[in-house]
Design an enzyme around this catalytic site. Sequence first.
Site, mmCIF file in Angstrom:
data_model
loop_
_atom_site.group_PDB
_atom_site.id
_atom_site.type_symbol
_atom_site.label_atom_id
_atom_site.label_comp_id
_atom_site.label_asym_id
_atom_site.label_seq_id
_atom_site.Cartn_x
_atom_site.Cartn_y
_atom_site.Cartn_z
ATOM 1 N N GLY A 254 0.830 -1.197 0.000
ATOM 2 C CA GLY A 254 0.000 0.000 0.000
ATOM 3 C C GLY A 254 0.864 1.245 0.000
ATOM 4 N N GLY A 256 0.891 5.261 1.385
ATOM 5 C CA GLY A 256 0.222 6.228 2.260
ATOM 6 C C GLY A 256 0.791 7.607 2.074
ATOM 7 C CB SER A 257 0.253 10.727 3.950
ATOM 8 O OG SER A 257 0.561 10.194 5.215
ATOM 9 N N GLY A 259 4.753 7.436 2.648
ATOM 10 C CA GLY A 259 5.592 6.494 1.934
ATOM 11 C C GLY A 259 4.827 5.254 1.506
ATOM 12 C CE LYS A 275 5.042 4.795 6.934
ATOM 13 N NZ LYS A 275 4.178 5.271 8.005
ATOM 14 C CG ASP A 370 -4.068 9.471 9.498
ATOM 15 O OD1 ASP A 370 -5.281 9.704 9.287
ATOM 16 O OD2 ASP A 370 -3.252 9.224 8.596
#
Length: 523
Positions: A254, A256-257, A259, A275, A370
């Site tokens: 996936g 995300g914001s 990385g 990540k 978040d």
Amino acid sequence: MPCCIGNITTLRHLYIDTNRLTSSILASLWLLKDLLVLNLSTNTLSGSLPQEIGNLRAATLIDLSANQFSGRIPSTIGDIQTLSNLSLAHNALQGSIPESMGKIISLVHLDLSHNNLSGNIPKSFEALKYLTYLNVSFNDLSGEVPSGGAFKNFSSQSFMSNERLCGDLIFSLPSCPTGRQKRRKTRLAVVFSLLGITLLILIVTALAMYAIGRYRRKILVENGVDFAPGTTLRVSCYELLQATEGYSESHLLGTGSSGSVYRGTLNTGRNVAVKVFNLQEQNAFKSFDVECEVLRNLRHRNLCKVISTCSNPDFKALVLEYMFNGSLEKWLYSDDYMLDILQRINIMINVAYGLEYLHYNYSTPIVHCDLKPSNVLLDEDLVAHLSDFGIAKLLGEGESNAYTTTLGTLGYIAPDYGLEGSVSIRCDVYSYGIMLMEVFTRMKPSDEKFSGDLNLRSWINDSMPYAITGIIDSNLLGQEEHDTKKLRCLSSIMELALNCSMQSASERVNMKEVVTVLKNIKF
Ligand SMILES: *[C@@H]1O[C@H](CO)[C@@H](O)[C@H](O)[C@H]1NC(C)=O
Ligand SMILES: *[C@@H]1O[C@H](CO)[C@@H](O)[C@H](O)[C@H]1NC(C)=O
Ligand SMILES: *[C@@H]1O[C@H](CO)[C@@H](O)[C@H](O)[C@H]1NC(C)=O
Ligand SMILES: *[C@@H]1O[C@H](CO)[C@@H](O)[C@H](O)[C@H]1NC(C)=O
Ligand SMILES: *[C@@H]1O[C@H](CO)[C@@H](O)[C@H](O)[C@H]1NC(C)=O
Ligand SMILES: *[C@@H]1O[C@H](CO)[C@@H](O)[C@H](O)[C@H]1NC(C)=O
Ligand SMILES: *[C@@H]1O[C@H](CO)[C@@H](O)[C@H](O)[C@H]1NC(C)=O
Ligand SMILES: *[C@@H]1O[C@H](CO)[C@@H](O)[C@H](O)[C@H]1NC(C)=O
């Protein structure tokens, strides 16, 4: 070599091996400071290697073998601290092996064979504790082969065809001259007495640590903290590159914001999530630091654990526990899986435990900022783990809120946070309330039916308490006559969700109260 290559400053992998390139290496190549992999093997490149090679600070793999390079190996090569695989074999390099190469601590594979290198094998190489392959054969090296560190594992193959090498450790090499042996003996005596003292200190320290550890662990276990021993492990940046097959698309879990997250399998067979922070993103460095800081110090079974990190100026990654069952988001909206009511309650209790711990059990409160179903990950037993602490805030001593401009995800953000940028633990409570609603109604706050005054919260508020069957996920209710006990339970969950997401921060319940209410829900 075409000159423009040196202008592609974002280049990360450069393979131009096995061609017929001539000339010397372009000076501009050494400006590619993001370069991770450089393979120029098997060409007819010539000239000497410049000091600027040390500029490739991010490189994990450099293969310049089978060319016609001459001159000395630049000592600046020791500055490439992330290097794990280096081959300069089959060239015409001369002079001694730089002492500084003993600083390339992540080195795993080193091949300097088939050159014309002279002098000793530096003693500093004993510090290369990850070195599993060394080849200095077919050179003109002399003197004693170091005997410490990884050298115990190398066979004579590594050293063959260096007429003047000697050493006692390696079977086929001649013993070193006696004068040297005497000095060796006194050196050994000093080493042994030092070792004795060190050992004593180590034993005392270990005993003390053990006692403290036991005491701490006892306390933590009593408090429900999962204290898995040996969770920190050293993984080199290069091993991560391998584990994810060069961060290939097929491993992407996936984005995300801050990385992208990749699935990887370490050499040991362990699955991990890697990540990788997007360093083009303005706040990436900060996100990385925050996540490291937050997660390194926290241990709770409902928070995602960091196993290791890989960090150099141009590349940052976190190695996290791999969660076999993916995100709560996936489970909620997939047609292939269905979470029953008990599983959903358990997941939300676990999330509440994780948050309660963040808010109350660290020296200063930590706000996740978040919270949403895609940041709740499920392990093989469907136990929930909070993840993605990239924009988390550590509130200072005595601080109950802070101000920020980095925002969470629309739909889950509390009004105080969204409108004023004021961050407090009450923001997480709001997002938690919205998540409770979503999990049991299977309706996203961003659903297109919501606009103007109608939002997820008011839609639920308007249906409470009598029209609850109209809002709950129909998968949970089934076809049969509704059982009143189940409806009562769902109705108190929705009431709790409304209490969490009150417009005014001061009217919201706190996570301790949430945990108490959820634990007492009878189903
Ligand atoms: C590469 O960059 C140099 C200046 O750094 C510039 O003079 C040259 O024209 C560039 N070459 C190409 C092909 O863009
Ligand atoms: C570089 O290329 C050569 C020639 O194709 C290959 O044998 C070698 O394994 C490559 N090096 C690395 C480290 O991948
Ligand atoms: C390092 O590169 C060599 C080829 O130069 C290759 O045979 C070897 O497998 C590589 N080592 C690792 C750890 O990938
Ligand atoms: C190897 O280096 C020595 C000087 O260190 C030089 O005299 C000799 O010619 C070199 N041999 C080759 C094959 O380049
Ligand atoms: C968190 O702290 C409270 C006291 O503030 C304590 O009662 C509780 O057991 C702690 N929980 C964990 C998981 O450490
Ligand atoms: C979660 O993942 C594990 C491992 O992939 C799998 O064995 C298990 O069946 C999954 N759990 C559920 C409830 O599907
Ligand atoms: C929720 O419903 C009550 C009536 O049941 C109403 O008074 C209240 O204003 C509603 N709150 C919101 C935020 O819609
Ligand atoms: C919600 O808040 C109201 C008013 O404070 C309280 O009476 C009620 O018990 C709370 N409900 C839940 C489920 O927490």
